[in-house]
Design a protein around this motif. Structure first.
Motif, PDB file in Angstrom:
ATOM      1  N   TYR A  76       0.825  -1.206   0.000  1.00 38.92           N
ATOM      2  CA  TYR A  76       0.000   0.000   0.000  1.00 38.92           C
ATOM      3  C   TYR A  76       0.862   1.259   0.000  1.00 38.92           C
ATOM      4  CZ  TYR A  76      -3.914   3.086   1.169  1.00 38.92           C
ATOM      5  OH  TYR A  76      -4.867   4.074   1.163  1.00 38.92           O
ATOM      6  N   ILE A  77       1.925   1.263   0.797  1.00 38.55           N
ATOM      7  CA  ILE A  77       2.853   2.402   0.812  1.00 38.55           C
ATOM      8  C   ILE A  77       3.456   2.601  -0.574  1.00 38.55           C
ATOM      9  CG2 ILE A  77       5.095   3.215   1.688  1.00 38.55           C
ATOM     10  CD1 ILE A  77       4.283   2.027   4.426  1.00 38.55           C
ATOM     11  N   SER A  78       3.803   1.519  -1.243  1.00 34.46           N
ATOM     12  CA  SER A  78       4.345   1.626  -2.606  1.00 34.46           C
ATOM     13  C   SER A  78       3.346   2.288  -3.542  1.00 34.46           C
ATOM     14  CB  SER A  78       4.720   0.248  -3.146  1.00 34.46           C
ATOM     15  OG  SER A  78       5.797  -0.285  -2.439  1.00 34.46           O
ATOM     16  N   GLU A  79       2.067   1.955  -3.404  1.00 36.42           N
ATOM     17  CA  GLU A  79       1.047   2.573  -4.253  1.00 36.42           C
ATOM     18  C   GLU A  79       0.886   4.054  -3.926  1.00 36.42           C
ATOM     19  OE1 GLU A  79      -3.544   2.119  -5.783  1.00 36.42           O
ATOM     20  OE2 GLU A  79      -2.639   0.476  -4.671  1.00 36.42           O
ATOM     21  N   ILE A  80       0.931   4.404  -2.657  1.00 39.89           N
ATOM     22  CA  ILE A  80       0.848   5.819  -2.266  1.00 39.89           C
ATOM     23  C   ILE A  80       2.030   6.582  -2.852  1.00 39.89           C
ATOM     24  CG2 ILE A  80       0.986   7.440  -0.326  1.00 39.89           C
ATOM     25  CD1 ILE A  80      -0.522   5.317   1.363  1.00 39.89           C
ATOM     26  N   LYS A  81       3.227   6.014  -2.723  1.00 38.63           N
ATOM     27  CA  LYS A  81       4.418   6.667  -3.269  1.00 38.63           C
ATOM     28  C   LYS A  81       4.307   6.824  -4.781  1.00 38.63           C
ATOM     29  CE  LYS A  81       8.420   5.261  -1.694  1.00 38.63           C
ATOM     30  NZ  LYS A  81       9.496   4.387  -1.164  1.00 38.63           N
ATOM     31  N   GLN A  82       3.851   5.799  -5.464  1.00 40.32           N
ATOM     32  CA  GLN A  82       3.707   5.861  -6.918  1.00 40.32           C
ATOM     33  C   GLN A  82       2.657   6.904  -7.308  1.00 40.32           C
ATOM     34  OE1 GLN A  82       2.459   2.200  -8.723  1.00 40.32           O
ATOM     35  NE2 GLN A  82       2.949   2.899 -10.780  1.00 40.32           N
ATOM     36  N   SER A  83       1.566   6.973  -6.575  1.00 37.55           N
ATOM     37  CA  SER A  83       0.503   7.938  -6.873  1.00 37.55           C
ATOM     38  C   SER A  83       0.973   9.374  -6.724  1.00 37.55           C
ATOM     39  CB  SER A  83      -0.694   7.714  -5.941  1.00 37.55           C
ATOM     40  OG  SER A  83      -1.257   6.444  -6.141  1.00 37.55           O
ATOM     41  N   ASN A  84       1.977   9.578  -5.880  1.00 35.13           N
ATOM     42  CA  ASN A  84       2.455  10.930  -5.596  1.00 35.13           C
ATOM     43  C   ASN A  84       3.821  11.231  -6.196  1.00 35.13           C
ATOM     44  OD1 ASN A  84       0.452  12.258  -3.590  1.00 35.13           O
ATOM     45  ND2 ASN A  84       0.608  10.118  -2.965  1.00 35.13           N
ATOM     46  N   GLY A  85       4.383  10.282  -6.920  1.00 31.75           N
ATOM     47  CA  GLY A  85       5.695  10.493  -7.535  1.00 31.75           C
ATOM     48  C   GLY A  85       6.820  10.582  -6.526  1.00 31.75           C
ATOM     49  N   LEU A  86       6.657   9.916  -5.388  1.00 29.36           N
ATOM     50  CA  LEU A  86       7.691   9.949  -4.347  1.00 29.36           C
ATOM     51  C   LEU A  86       8.764   8.893  -4.624  1.00 29.36           C
ATOM     52  CD1 LEU A  86       5.461  10.224  -1.146  1.00 29.36           C
ATOM     53  CD2 LEU A  86       6.665  12.070  -2.324  1.00 29.36           C
TER      54      LEU A  86
END
Length: 103
Positions: A76-86
């Motif tokens: 889930y953290i990976s998806e959040i990071k991907q969604s925000n370009g982090l």
């Protein structure tokens, strides 16, 4: 001449059957892949925007919004990071994050 026409007809039939066979298996595998990828999603995926507050971490945010559609917090953290370009886990107070979630 008749023998030549018969061989030609057999080749046409073979090619037609081969095309049908390939299309059938392509449809079967594509359909199976689509159903497998959607099998965990019980509701539509939505997004919300949050403002990072003091003490927030990606882990704490993820555990607040994560639902059973995700296998684990790291996914889930990976998806959040991907969604925000982090590119890293670093977030700062006052920044905004887009958070995907299931209803």
């Amino acid at each position: 001449m008749n023998k030549f026409k018969s061989i030609y007809e057999q080749k046409k039939l073979f090619i037609l059957l081969l095309i049908v066979f390939v299309l059938f298996f392509t449809f079967f595998f594509v359909t199976k892949t689509v159903f497998a990828s959607n099998s965990k999603a019980t509701s539509p995926k939505l997004v919300t925007s949050i403002t990072i507050e003091r003490g927030d971490t990606l882990w704490s945010i993820a555990t607040s919004y994560m639902s059973s559609e995700y296998d684990n917090v790291d996914q889930y953290i990976s998806e959040i990071k991907q969604s925000n370009g982090l590119m890293s886990d670093t977030i700062h107070v006052g920044e905004h994050l887009i958070i995907p979630y299931y209803e």
